[in-house]
Write a protein that holds these residues in place. Sequence first.
Motif, PDB file in Angstrom:
ATOM      1  N   LYS A   1      32.240  38.965  40.229  1.00 36.02           N
ATOM      2  CA  LYS A   1      33.427  38.557  40.959  1.00 36.02           C
ATOM      3  C   LYS A   1      33.186  37.163  41.498  1.00 36.02           C
ATOM      4  CE  LYS A   1      32.332  40.331  45.531  1.00 36.02           C
ATOM      5  NZ  LYS A   1      32.798  41.122  46.659  1.00 36.02           N
TER       6      LYS A   1
ATOM      7  N   VAL B   1      38.725  36.616  41.551  1.00 37.51           N
ATOM      8  CA  VAL B   1      38.732  37.181  40.205  1.00 37.51           C
ATOM      9  C   VAL B   1      37.527  38.098  40.065  1.00 37.51           C
ATOM     10  CG1 VAL B   1      37.503  35.183  39.224  1.00 37.51           C
ATOM     11  CG2 VAL B   1      38.829  36.652  37.729  1.00 37.51           C
ATOM     12  N   SER B   2      37.714  39.230  39.388  1.00 35.70           N
ATOM     13  CA  SER B   2      36.606  40.155  39.158  1.00 35.70           C
ATOM     14  C   SER B   2      36.731  40.738  37.755  1.00 35.70           C
ATOM     15  CB  SER B   2      36.588  41.267  40.205  1.00 35.70           C
ATOM     16  OG  SER B   2      37.748  42.061  40.099  1.00 35.70           O
ATOM     17  N   TRP B   3      35.627  41.281  37.251  1.00 34.32           N
ATOM     18  CA  TRP B   3      35.579  41.818  35.899  1.00 34.32           C
ATOM     19  C   TRP B   3      34.416  42.797  35.804  1.00 34.32           C
ATOM     20  CZ3 TRP B   3      34.505  36.939  37.489  1.00 34.32           C
ATOM     21  CH2 TRP B   3      33.187  36.519  37.412  1.00 34.32           C
TER      22      TRP B   3
ATOM     23  N   VAL C   1      32.622  30.730  34.783  1.00 36.58           N
ATOM     24  CA  VAL C   1      34.041  30.886  35.096  1.00 36.58           C
ATOM     25  C   VAL C   1      34.676  29.499  35.061  1.00 36.58           C
ATOM     26  CG1 VAL C   1      35.711  31.628  36.834  1.00 36.58           C
ATOM     27  CG2 VAL C   1      33.568  32.907  36.524  1.00 36.58           C
TER      28      VAL C   1
ATOM     29  N   ILE D   1      33.776  41.950  27.983  1.00 30.73           N
ATOM     30  CA  ILE D   1      34.207  41.819  29.372  1.00 30.73           C
ATOM     31  C   ILE D   1      35.566  42.486  29.493  1.00 30.73           C
ATOM     32  CG2 ILE D   1      34.859  40.178  31.173  1.00 30.73           C
ATOM     33  CD1 ILE D   1      32.843  38.252  29.947  1.00 30.73           C
TER      34      ILE D   1
ATOM     35  N   ASN E   1      38.413  44.895  32.371  1.00 30.64           N
ATOM     36  CA  ASN E   1      38.904  45.162  33.726  1.00 30.64           C
ATOM     37  C   ASN E   1      39.089  43.891  34.539  1.00 30.64           C
ATOM     38  OD1 ASN E   1      38.889  47.975  33.280  1.00 30.64           O
ATOM     39  ND2 ASN E   1      36.731  48.066  33.767  1.00 30.64           N
ATOM     40  N   HIS E   2      39.673  42.874  33.918  1.00 32.54           N
ATOM     41  CA  HIS E   2      39.935  41.626  34.639  1.00 32.54           C
ATOM     42  C   HIS E   2      40.929  41.889  35.767  1.00 32.54           C
ATOM     43  CE1 HIS E   2      39.067  40.389  30.457  1.00 32.54           C
ATOM     44  NE2 HIS E   2      38.347  39.461  31.049  1.00 32.54           N
ATOM     45  N   ARG E   3      40.618  41.377  36.934  1.00 29.37           N
ATOM     46  CA  ARG E   3      41.533  41.505  38.073  1.00 29.37           C
ATOM     47  C   ARG E   3      41.582  40.183  38.812  1.00 29.37           C
ATOM     48  NH1 ARG E   3      39.877  45.885  42.011  1.00 29.37           N
ATOM     49  NH2 ARG E   3      41.698  45.009  43.000  1.00 29.37           N
ATOM     50  N   ILE E   4      42.758  39.798  39.196  1.00 29.00           N
ATOM     51  CA  ILE E   4      42.947  38.633  40.061  1.00 29.00           C
ATOM     52  C   ILE E   4      43.716  39.125  41.275  1.00 29.00           C
ATOM     53  CG2 ILE E   4      43.986  36.351  40.296  1.00 29.00           C
ATOM     54  CD1 ILE E   4      43.568  35.987  37.292  1.00 29.00           C
TER      55      ILE E   4
END
Length: 67
Positions: A63, A31-33, A45, A16, A18-21
């Motif tokens: 997400k 949150v997305s990945w 999650v 997993i 490209n974690h983004r918050i």
Amino acid sequence: RNSRQPQKEFKDLFSIGNHRIVSVTSSSFEVSWSVNSTLNHTFQVQVYKGKELLTSMETTEMKMDVS
């Protein structure tokens, strides 16, 4: 003589990344990945405050909106 081949076990190993918050407020965030796999996955999650588990949710998306 036993001519059977040993059974092979295949596991879908993926990472997993490209974690983004984003869209962080005092009570929510998004949150997305991404994953390096084309198979369908179910993600769990979990949101913690320190060591305390606040919520645990499942999604098949990559997400999630957390409130």
